[in-house]
Write a protein that holds these residues in place. Sequence first.
Motif, PDB file in Angstrom:
ATOM      1  N   ARG A 277     -13.418  16.158  17.658  1.00  0.00           N
ATOM      2  CA  ARG A 277     -12.400  17.209  17.656  1.00  0.00           C
ATOM      3  C   ARG A 277     -11.711  17.240  16.294  1.00  0.00           C
TER       4      ARG A 277
ATOM      5  N   TYR B 259      -8.163  17.952  14.555  1.00  0.00           N
ATOM      6  CA  TYR B 259      -6.733  18.026  14.864  1.00  0.00           C
ATOM      7  C   TYR B 259      -5.979  18.540  13.643  1.00  0.00           C
TER       8      TYR B 259
ATOM      9  N   SER C 201      -2.604  21.756  16.823  1.00  0.00           N
ATOM     10  CA  SER C 201      -3.777  22.480  17.311  1.00  0.00           C
ATOM     11  C   SER C 201      -4.960  21.520  17.343  1.00  0.00           C
ATOM     12  N   CYS C 202      -5.925  21.841  18.194  1.00  0.00           N
ATOM     13  CA  CYS C 202      -7.128  21.022  18.328  1.00  0.00           C
ATOM     14  C   CYS C 202      -8.313  21.949  18.557  1.00  0.00           C
TER      15      CYS C 202
ATOM     16  N   ALA D 200      -5.450  11.723  22.176  1.00  0.00           N
ATOM     17  CA  ALA D 200      -6.585  12.506  21.694  1.00  0.00           C
ATOM     18  C   ALA D 200      -7.280  13.112  22.904  1.00  0.00           C
TER      19      ALA D 200
ATOM     20  N   ASP E 128      -8.580  17.155  24.992  1.00  0.00           N
ATOM     21  CA  ASP E 128      -8.652  18.613  25.067  1.00  0.00           C
ATOM     22  C   ASP E 128      -7.324  19.289  25.361  1.00  0.00           C
TER      23      ASP E 128
ATOM     24  N   LEU F 198      -2.824  18.805  24.935  1.00  0.00           N
ATOM     25  CA  LEU F 198      -1.779  18.061  24.233  1.00  0.00           C
ATOM     26  C   LEU F 198      -0.947  17.276  25.236  1.00  0.00           C
TER      27      LEU F 198
END
Length: 110
Positions: A13, A15, A24-25, A71, A73, A75
């Motif tokens: 991912r 970040y 945001s991710c 960490a 999908d 927050l």
Amino acid sequence: MPYVPSPLLYQGRLYLVKNGGLASCLDAKTGQFLYQEERLGALGDYYSSPVAAAGKICVASQNGVVVVYRAGDTLEVLARKALEEPVLATPAIVDRTLYLRTRSQLHAFR
């Protein structure tokens, strides 16, 4: 896009953290947002870049508020800590210790 902090690639991912405490991710392979501009609960500008270890992301605002979030999908903020001094340096992780430098001190968290 963030103004100063570098993006962090971690566990597939990407970040991003930008001024205002917006995180945001994205999925690193597809570029699809998993979450976008969600609030970390720590306002202000961000000059330090995010770092990661043990499934957690750590960021610090210029105001000196450190945020640790999971960490993944979505927050999920795990902790916030005000260091009461500005933070402009990127945190460092060495041997399970997180180092954070403020204007006049070096903090170490295990």
